[in-house]
Design an enzyme around this catalytic site. Structure first.
Site, PDB file in Angstrom:
ATOM      1  N   HIS A  50       0.866  -1.186   0.000  1.00  0.00           N
ATOM      2  CA  HIS A  50       0.000   0.000   0.000  1.00  0.00           C
ATOM      3  C   HIS A  50       0.898   1.230   0.000  1.00  0.00           C
ATOM      4  O   HIS A  50       1.560   1.521   0.995  1.00  0.00           O
ATOM      5  CB  HIS A  50      -0.912   0.005   1.211  1.00  0.00           C
ATOM      6  CG  HIS A  50      -1.725   1.260   1.327  1.00  0.00           C
ATOM      7  ND1 HIS A  50      -2.580   1.681   0.327  1.00  0.00           N
ATOM      8  CD2 HIS A  50      -1.805   2.204   2.296  1.00  0.00           C
ATOM      9  CE1 HIS A  50      -3.148   2.822   0.681  1.00  0.00           C
ATOM     10  NE2 HIS A  50      -2.696   3.158   1.878  1.00  0.00           N
ATOM     11  N   ASP A  52       1.049   5.087  -0.274  1.00  0.00           N
ATOM     12  CA  ASP A  52       0.347   6.367  -0.239  1.00  0.00           C
ATOM     13  C   ASP A  52       0.995   7.358  -1.198  1.00  0.00           C
ATOM     14  O   ASP A  52       2.213   7.558  -1.185  1.00  0.00           O
ATOM     15  CB  ASP A  52       0.395   6.951   1.177  1.00  0.00           C
ATOM     16  CG  ASP A  52      -0.487   6.195   2.147  1.00  0.00           C
ATOM     17  OD1 ASP A  52      -1.684   6.056   1.855  1.00  0.00           O
ATOM     18  OD2 ASP A  52       0.026   5.747   3.191  1.00  0.00           O
ATOM     19  N   ASP A 174      -7.823   1.734   2.332  1.00  0.00           N
ATOM     20  CA  ASP A 174      -7.402   2.663   3.381  1.00  0.00           C
ATOM     21  C   ASP A 174      -8.269   3.903   3.548  1.00  0.00           C
ATOM     22  O   ASP A 174      -8.170   4.574   4.565  1.00  0.00           O
ATOM     23  CB  ASP A 174      -5.947   3.091   3.132  1.00  0.00           C
ATOM     24  CG  ASP A 174      -5.281   3.653   4.386  1.00  0.00           C
ATOM     25  OD1 ASP A 174      -5.717   3.295   5.500  1.00  0.00           O
ATOM     26  OD2 ASP A 174      -4.323   4.425   4.258  1.00  0.00           O
ATOM     27  N   HIS A 417      -6.354   9.691  -0.646  1.00  0.00           N
ATOM     28  CA  HIS A 417      -7.080   9.714   0.627  1.00  0.00           C
ATOM     29  C   HIS A 417      -6.300  10.362   1.767  1.00  0.00           C
ATOM     30  O   HIS A 417      -6.846  10.497   2.866  1.00  0.00           O
ATOM     31  CB  HIS A 417      -7.531   8.295   1.001  1.00  0.00           C
ATOM     32  CG  HIS A 417      -6.406   7.317   1.154  1.00  0.00           C
ATOM     33  ND1 HIS A 417      -5.942   6.569   0.112  1.00  0.00           N
ATOM     34  CD2 HIS A 417      -5.668   6.969   2.222  1.00  0.00           C
ATOM     35  CE1 HIS A 417      -4.957   5.795   0.532  1.00  0.00           C
ATOM     36  NE2 HIS A 417      -4.760   6.021   1.808  1.00  0.00           N
TER      37      HIS A 417
END
Length: 988
Positions: A50, A52, A174, A417
């Site tokens: 994951h 970001d 997320d 996000h």
């Protein structure tokens, strides 16, 4: 290294060098999936990372691995390592999500490495999931930007890899709560399923107990089955099971499989995994479970993960001869969904959303709905520029799409996000804003080039004056036009309907203003308020402004010419009232105040309805100052909104009011204190009220964080109900202290009733509806009957311990940040409200784009050389149709999205199917010779869409007939149903 990988994969493809637990099938797609064994508990191992797209570090810092003192992470090495590890064993699989990172990495690779990666993709071993530029937020994003960022990633994957790279699954693991509208959009993009990890702790407990962690989500109240999406909630967040993290950053024990060693641990490791599989399976209804193997920025050394997973798979499956029912293998989210689909069972369904998100009794993640409000507004403004620039590029045919990419890419990153949500570190927020600013600067150059083609009249060759944006008009500043003898203002209307636009231009001298016909414009010369003049960072010397009404053609422009007056003229006649009873009135509305400046009543004169205000103004919640050491000490922060008490305090117990009335506009300036004020404007002919608020610097000298709200307390009997939009589209009913799908335990009665407001919120009774439109995403709700409150600014002194590790304390020019925004108030009967709020919200979202120029020639000469008005349309378009996207792909092809933006049964006139002739939009460019309808993400023809079918427990099928006959358009006439978006590739 690249050549070594290439030759290694050729060798491995020909000669198996690993004892595989199953024989994989060749090719990509569902045909390459291992569906497990019917009599076993099938554990789908999904290796993932994951990444970001900015959070604690900027996207650049994350990619290159700089500033590792903040967080150790380097995406370029992750991708290098993953490819190398996949090459070593043909059974291994990996999924990748964030195309913003992969695109960067791809551009750096040699042809040999690219060939290796394409082999992995075509073999189904490297699978792209979601395929958006980022993993976007779902609470504070607008549907236009969600579609754009997914289309940007989908276009890259299609062009570089072809059909095998087309994502089939949405992967929103997320984001902090999940929107029904996002699910609907994913379904329309052609996805077969959605995975997410975060949901309210009460909801999760109930779903685990009732085995409803997987469901069919009915994403739209208007689109029926085409919006249905199978949804799976990950049971272990998106982490591995406890003790099974094999990343080099983890402390868990590796698989030690040499029995000669004292630390040999295969038996206990295997049994622990089997136990973990059975524990997870208790919350699910089939003999398939998914285990995510990875977390944030893992796999920088992919060998440590895969080497241990290879062993784990081998030794766990070896226990089947001893009676174990666990069958474990490498898989992907799409293969897991496909396996569930083949089980052939019925699934529960859901029609509401997964908002708000609370992870503990006091931890409602509803603060980020408002966090960084200036950034939230700037993102909306940037999208406005992006859509208009695409249109201007298309109609001028200057073919500068590659230049628009910079803003498209910056907008794609901004949807992340931890970007638009406002939950990033301050230096990362600065980076997001800088990227948007840079993209806007380049878009401004495209706009200028477009006008150089569109403005000059035929056979009139000239050097067209440079067009430029004034990005600080919201604080009445446009420095380039100050003291100029003449300048022009050109307004581009990006909608397909004519609009009335109220223009405000700050000036330092008086001008005559000529409209596109050469007539003198009736304009008001009014003072700029002291509150505006004193905003920190404002550099303008302008103390006055012109306000006038502009009539703009559909999908076109009008130019207004300003020439300085030769002598002082008599000032605008106006009535000025101070500290006395005031009212504002036009032919549609009357607004009444008391002598203290309190808003008391709004009257809709034509409908003979009114609403009485008990109070209206600015208030603040004291932020909970916890240390986060336990649930009860949860602090308010960038993510979490937790007021110390449910009681609010007024920002001031007194206020002053100054009213100014002219023919064009009537205004009431209400000053609460030195850092909070509002200006209420009622323009002639308008049926909505503009309320411009200015807040900041919020004082924190008392070491108390403050959450600033605007509250509208009325006599409407709203019966605990209020209504908020989802991502700017469909509206959902909210009921105070209630959740539609579980028994909600009330602990935080304010923050637990906050929802994202992307464009509108309303309350109503049998005869009246009060709607408030917002110019950005904000959080709010109805905490009392008859009341709407909207949080507009936050300044905090504590961190909420959710990861960002710094208080949300924005400053500028050495002071707390000043934020300015607008609300629009609409009072109508419930039956007639839809037309007003739908149309006004769309015009607020797609505002006219103002550019200025300094022609340095007289009006007579200017008008002889340049067009002063132009429209791409020769016919009026239906009022319930909106042009969402117009993007020139190449000299002959265009991407077009049009939508019906009314809901079913919302309006007697406009909530019906509507016909539109697409040729009308392209009349000025040529004749349409080819028309292909695409999926929403625009990456493949809709006629090729084959989604998996699901059956719900109420015996409904998700099947949608997409036979090719339906999409063979015989002409350019298209029918749109309520809330339907249609996407086309148009050839001229």
């Amino acid at each position: 290294m690249h050549i070594t990988i290439y030759y290694a994969i050729l060798l491995l493809l020909g000669v198996g060098c690993f004892e595989a637990t199953y024989k994989s099938q060749s090719g990509c797609g569902y045909g390459s999936c291992n569906l497990g064994q019917t009599n076993k508990l099938n554990v789908h191992i999904v290796p993932h990372t994951h990444d970001d797209v900015g959070w604690l570090k900027t996207i650049d810092q994350y990619y290159y691995g700089s500033r590792n003192n903040i967080q150790h992470a380097s995406v370029q090495y992750i991708l290098d390592s993953i490819i190398e590890a996949l090459v070593k064993n043909p059974e291994r699989r990996f999924i990748y999500v964030e195309i913003a990172f992969f695109w960067r990495w791809w551009n750096e690779q040699s042809n040999d490495t690219r060939k290796v990666v394409k082999e992995l993709v075509n073999g189904g071993r490297l699978e792209f999931i979601s395929g958006g530029w980022c993993m976007h937020d779902e609470a504070t994003t607008h549907y236009n930007s969600i579609i754009d960022q997914h289309s940007l990633g989908a276009e890259f994957l299609r062009d570089q890899f072809g059909n095998c790279a087309r994502p089939k699954i949405a992967w929103q693991i997320d984001p902090f709560g999940h929107s029904r509208e996002a699910a609907s959009l994913f379904a329309q993009m052609g996805f077969d399923g959605l995975f997410f990890a975060r949901l309210d702790y009460q909801d999760e407990d109930r779903r685990n107990q009732t085995k409803t962690m997987e469901l069919v989500w009915k994403g739209s109240a208007n689109l029926d089955r085409q919006s249905w999406l199978f949804t799976s909630i990950l049971s272990n967040f998106y982490d591995p099971p406890d003790t099974f993290c094999f990343d080099s950053s983890c402390q868990d024990q590796p698989i030690i499989d040499d029995p000669r060693l004292h630390d040999y641990n295969v038996p206990e490791r295997v049994q622990a995994f089997i136990n973990a599989a059975h524990d997870q399976a208790r919350g699910f209804v089939t003999n398939h479970i998914i285990m995510t193997m990875g977390r944030d920025f893992q796999y920088e050394n992919a060998n440590t993960w895969f080497k241990n997973l290879d062993k784990l798979i081998k030794y766990v499956n070896a226990q089947q001869v001893n009676g174990s029912d666990v069958n474990v293998f490498y898989s992907t989210p799409s293969c897991y969904i496909y396996a569930l689909n083949k089980v052939g069972r019925e699934w529960t369904s859901k029609i509401d959303d997964f908002l708000p998100y609370g992870d503990t009794p006091h931890g409602f993640w509803t603060g980020f709905y408002t966090s960084r409000p200036a950034f939230k507004r700037y993102e909306r403004y940037a999208n406005n520029i992006l859509q208009a620039t695409r249109q201007l590029n298309a109609f001028s045919q200057i073919n500068l799409r590659n230049r628009i990419f910079y803003l498209s890419e910056a907008m794609g990153i901004a949807q992340h996000h931890d970007a638009i949500s406002g939950t990033e570190k301050q230096h990362v927020a600065d980076d997001y804003i800088q990227r948007l600013s840079y993209g806007i600067d380049i878009a401004e150059d495209v706009i200028n080039n477009a006008y150089a083609k569109l403005l000059p009249k035929e056979n009139k060759l000239s050097m067209t004056p440079t067009q430029f944006l004034c990005e600080y008009l919201n604080i009445s500043e446009c420095l380039p036009i100050e003291e100029q003898k003449e300048f022009t203002l050109t307004l581009w209307n990006p909608t397909i309907h004519p609009v009335t636009h109220h223009v405000r231009i700050p000036i330092t001298k008086e001008y005559l203003i000529r409209d596109p016909t050469g007539s003198i414009v009736s304009a008001e010369y009014l003072p700029i308020s002291n509150m505006t003049q004193n905003i920190p960072g404002r550099n303008s010397s302008a103390q006055n402004q012109y306000i006038f009404t502009a009539q703009l053609p559909a999908l076109g422009f009008s130019t207004y010419y300003f020439e300085a007056k030769s002598s002082k003229k008599e000032k605008t006649e106006k009535e000025k009232v101070r500290k006395e009873t005031c009212y504002l009135e036009n032919e549609n509305l009357r607004i009444e105040f008391d002598d203290q400046g309190n808003l008391r009543k709004i009257i809709n004169l034509k409908k003979h309805i009114s609403v009485r205000f008990i109070t209206q103004g600015f208030y603040w919640y004291s932020s909970f100052p916890g240390n986060n050491s336990a649930e009860e000490f949860q602090a308010s922060g960038a993510y979490v909104f937790r007021p110390l008490t449910s009681e609010v305090r007024p920002v001031s117990t007194t206020r002053t009011i100054t009213c100014i009335k002219t023919k064009t506009v009537q205004s009431a300036l209400i000053v609460f204190n030195e850092w909070a004020s509002q200006e209420i404007h009622l323009f002639q002919g308008m049926s909505s009220i503009e309320m411009q608020w200015t807040v900041g610097p919020i004082p924190i000298d008392d070491n108390i964080g403050k959450e600033i709200i605007v509250r509208y307390d009325t006599d409407i009997d709203s019966a605990s109900k209020y209504y908020t939009d989802a991502n700017g589209r469909e509206v959902l009913e909210r009921i105070r202290n209630y959740r539609p799908t579980w028994n909600y335990s009330i602990i935080e009665n304010v923050s637990g009733n906050y929802y994202p407001i992307n464009s509108r919120i309303w309350i109503r009774d049998s005869t009246r509806q009060l709607t408030i439109l917002t110019d950005r995403s904000e959080g709010g709700g109805s905490i009392y009957d008859g009341s709407i409150e909207i949080m507009i600014h936050r300044r905090l002194v504590h961190d909420d311990s959710e990861g960002v590790d710094e208080p949300l304390n924005e400053t500028a020019f050495g002071k707390g940040l000043v934020v300015r925004g607008k609300h629009f108030l609409i009072l109508e009967s419930p039956a007639n409200s839809a037309l007003a709020h739908r149309v006004d919200a769309q015009q607020l979202f797609m505002n006219p784009i103002a550019t200025f120029a300094l022609p340095q020639i007289s009006y007579t000469k200017y008008s002889s050389i340049y067009r002063q008005t132009w429209s791409a349309l020769s016919e009026n378009m239906p009022l319930n149709v909106h042009l969402l996207t117009l993007d020139q792909l190449n000299p002959k092809q265009y991407l077009l999205r049009i939508e019906h933006y009314f809901e079913l049964n919302e309006d007697e006139t406009y909530s019906h199917p509507v016909k539109i002739d697409l040729q009308t939009i392209f009349q000025s460019l040529g004749t349409i010779t080819g028309l292909i309808e695409l999926t929403l993400a625009a990456n493949f023809p809709l006629s090729q869409l084959q989604r998996l079918d699901w059956i719900t427990t109420d015996k409904q099928s998700s099947h949608v007939d997409v036979s090719s006959e339906q999409f063979l358009l015989k002409d350019t006439i298209v029918i749109l149903n309520p809330m339907q978006i249609k996407t086309f590739q148009v050839t001229l």
